[in-house]
Design a protein around this motif. Structure first.
Motif, PDB file in Angstrom:
ATOM      1  N   UNK A 224       0.913  -1.098   0.075  1.00 20.35           N
ATOM      2  CA  UNK A 224      -0.180  -0.115   0.066  1.00 20.35           C
ATOM      3  C   UNK A 224       0.808   1.308  -0.005  1.00 20.35           C
ATOM      4  N   UNK A 225       1.762   1.056   0.799  1.00 20.32           N
ATOM      5  CA  UNK A 225       2.742   2.221   0.799  1.00 20.32           C
ATOM      6  C   UNK A 225       3.774   2.681  -0.206  1.00 20.32           C
ATOM      7  N   UNK A 226       4.141   1.715  -0.848  1.00 16.73           N
ATOM      8  CA  UNK A 226       5.114   1.802  -2.279  1.00 16.73           C
ATOM      9  C   UNK A 226       4.129   2.012  -3.433  1.00 16.73           C
ATOM     10  N   UNK A 227       2.968   1.551  -3.567  1.00 16.53           N
ATOM     11  CA  UNK A 227       2.111   1.854  -4.697  1.00 16.53           C
ATOM     12  C   UNK A 227       0.925   2.619  -4.406  1.00 16.53           C
ATOM     13  N   UNK A 228       0.695   3.239  -3.455  1.00 13.07           N
ATOM     14  CA  UNK A 228      -0.492   3.859  -2.786  1.00 13.07           C
ATOM     15  C   UNK A 228      -0.621   5.225  -3.416  1.00 13.07           C
ATOM     16  N   UNK A 229       0.219   5.644  -4.212  1.00 13.71           N
ATOM     17  CA  UNK A 229       0.228   7.085  -4.987  1.00 13.71           C
ATOM     18  C   UNK A 229      -0.271   8.213  -4.043  1.00 13.71           C
ATOM     19  N   UNK A 230      -1.354   8.979  -4.125  1.00 12.00           N
ATOM     20  CA  UNK A 230      -1.914  10.072  -3.139  1.00 12.00           C
ATOM     21  C   UNK A 230      -2.191   9.407  -1.855  1.00 12.00           C
ATOM     22  N   UNK A 231      -2.593   7.922  -1.772  1.00 13.53           N
ATOM     23  CA  UNK A 231      -2.857   7.400  -0.439  1.00 13.53           C
ATOM     24  C   UNK A 231      -1.886   7.327   0.365  1.00 13.53           C
ATOM     25  N   UNK A 232      -0.556   7.108  -0.209  1.00 15.82           N
ATOM     26  CA  UNK A 232       0.619   6.975   0.572  1.00 15.82           C
ATOM     27  C   UNK A 232       1.090   8.024   1.613  1.00 15.82           C
ATOM     28  N   UNK A 233       0.874   9.115   1.374  1.00 18.96           N
ATOM     29  CA  UNK A 233       1.318  10.097   2.256  1.00 18.96           C
ATOM     30  C   UNK A 233       0.423  10.327   3.537  1.00 18.96           C
ATOM     31  N   UNK A 234      -1.051   9.897   3.427  1.00 17.47           N
ATOM     32  CA  UNK A 234      -2.097   9.700   4.251  1.00 17.47           C
ATOM     33  C   UNK A 234      -1.757   8.592   5.076  1.00 17.47           C
ATOM     34  N   UNK A 235      -1.330   7.574   4.561  1.00 13.67           N
ATOM     35  CA  UNK A 235      -1.076   6.235   5.494  1.00 13.67           C
ATOM     36  C   UNK A 235       0.286   6.585   6.452  1.00 13.67           C
ATOM     37  N   UNK A 236       1.213   7.232   5.726  1.00 19.97           N
ATOM     38  CA  UNK A 236       2.504   7.384   6.562  1.00 19.97           C
ATOM     39  C   UNK A 236       2.079   8.532   7.728  1.00 19.97           C
ATOM     40  N   UNK A 237       1.120   9.373   7.679  1.00 18.95           N
ATOM     41  CA  UNK A 237       0.932  10.043   8.810  1.00 18.95           C
ATOM     42  C   UNK A 237      -0.080   9.377   9.588  1.00 18.95           C
ATOM     43  N   UNK A 238      -0.793   8.470   9.235  1.00 18.83           N
ATOM     44  CA  UNK A 238      -1.787   7.881  10.284  1.00 18.83           C
ATOM     45  C   UNK A 238      -1.168   6.422  10.885  1.00 18.83           C
ATOM     46  N   UNK A 239       0.127   6.095  10.483  1.00 14.20           N
ATOM     47  CA  UNK A 239       0.776   4.879  11.042  1.00 14.20           C
ATOM     48  C   UNK A 239       1.153   5.411  12.396  1.00 14.20           C
TER      49      UNK A 239
END
Length: 305
Positions: free
Chosen positions: A193-208
């Motif tokens: 999810x993080x390596x291929x998430x596109x615009x979703x990746x920055x959101x996931x990194x902040x929610x981790x």
């Protein structure tokens, strides 16, 4: 009329939820990183920094056996740091004259620039720069690597085999549980999810958070070697240092790089002439048994335990 009142009440409810959720989310996103444990603080205090192209890189350098010419450089895995090696550090100083480890760029106590194009090539160049900084560029080096560090070691091996001036002279190589073959590598769901998430990746990194991190990392350990909660907190503290959680998606691009440069890096191992060893735990869910072992036996000739 009844339906209109119901819709109005629903809108009011969502407004109330939003008014409550916004400050809670803001508070969550500004949770400070955990304090360093005494052991992790001691590790940082005993280490040093050198500068690579304006970026500060953390490293450890211990003098061990007097009179021995042997030097070992330790390359850590993803997503942690050089602190991974602390349990065997003293034992290594009883075998080697110099024991050296670094935090790769984007990891541990090293700088974590963003935006930045993190690459295995750059990490390998940082290892070479560290050895020049220590005056060891002309010495024969033993490499001990794990996971992400295995790929960096493969790039260093490729450069060594090309006999390029100024490159690392490798005496021996020991890899451990790393995805050296992209075709047998099975990244975790969160990594995908993080390596291929596109615009979703920055959101996931902040929610981790620690809960997500620890639940995701623990299964990659063997059932009898899983880290304690305090050790997981030390790993998480290293990641959160300098907002490292915000660059995890950029660091994970090494998975895509490994596919792109498969011929270069697997080829370096397949034609190796120095002593090579691979330590493999067959319960590894990321490099699963027996697929990994079968491919290793087919392509490489070095011993595996």
């Amino acid at each position: 009329m009844v339906r209109r009142d119901r819709l109005r009440r629903m809108r009011e409810w969502w407004v109330q939820v939003g008014l409550l959720a916004v400050p809670l989310l803001a508070a969550y996103l500004h949770i400070p990183p955990p304090q360093l444990s005494p052991a992790l603080h001691s590790w940082k205090s005993s280490g040093k920094f050198f500068t690579y192209k304006g970026l500060r890189i953390f490293y450890q350098d211990s003098v061990g056996v007097v009179g021995s010419p042997e030097i070992v450089v330790l390359l850590h895995g993803f997503p942690t740091s050089s602190y991974d090696w602390y349990k065997i550090w003293e034992g290594l100083t009883l075998r080697f004259h110099r024991v050296i480890a670094l935090d790769f760029l984007g990891f541990g106590f090293s700088d974590k620039p963003r935006p930045h194009h993190y690459s295995i090539f750059e990490q390998a160049s940082i290892v070479e720069a560290l050895l020049r900084h220590l005056g060891l560029q002309n010495r024969r080096i033993n490499l001990l690597s794990h996971d992400y560090g295995d790929i960096v070691a493969q790039e260093l091996l490729y450069r060594f085999k090309q006999n390029r001036s100024g490159r690392l002279t490798i005496k021996s190589l020991c890899l451990s549980n790393g995805g050296i073959f992209p075709e047998t590598h099975r990244p975790l769901l969160l990594q995908k999810l993080l390596k291929d998430g596109g615009m979703l990746s920055p959101i996931l990194t902040r929610l981790m958070n620690f809960f997500v991190f620890s639940r995701g990392l623990t299964p990659v350990f063997g059932p009898y070697t899983r880290p304690s909660e305090s050790e997981l907190w030390d790993m998480w503290a290293g990641i959160r240092n300098n907002d490292g959680n915000l660059v995890i998606d950029s660091l994970l691009q090494y998975i895509n790089q490994r596919k792109k440069f498969r011929r270069r890096w697997v080829g370096a191992l397949a034609s190796v002439t120095i002593p090579i060893h691979f330590i493999y735990g067959p319960l590894d869910p990321v490099n699963p048994y027996p697929e990994f072992l079968e491919l290793y036996s087919e392509l490489l000739s070095g011993p595996l335990v």
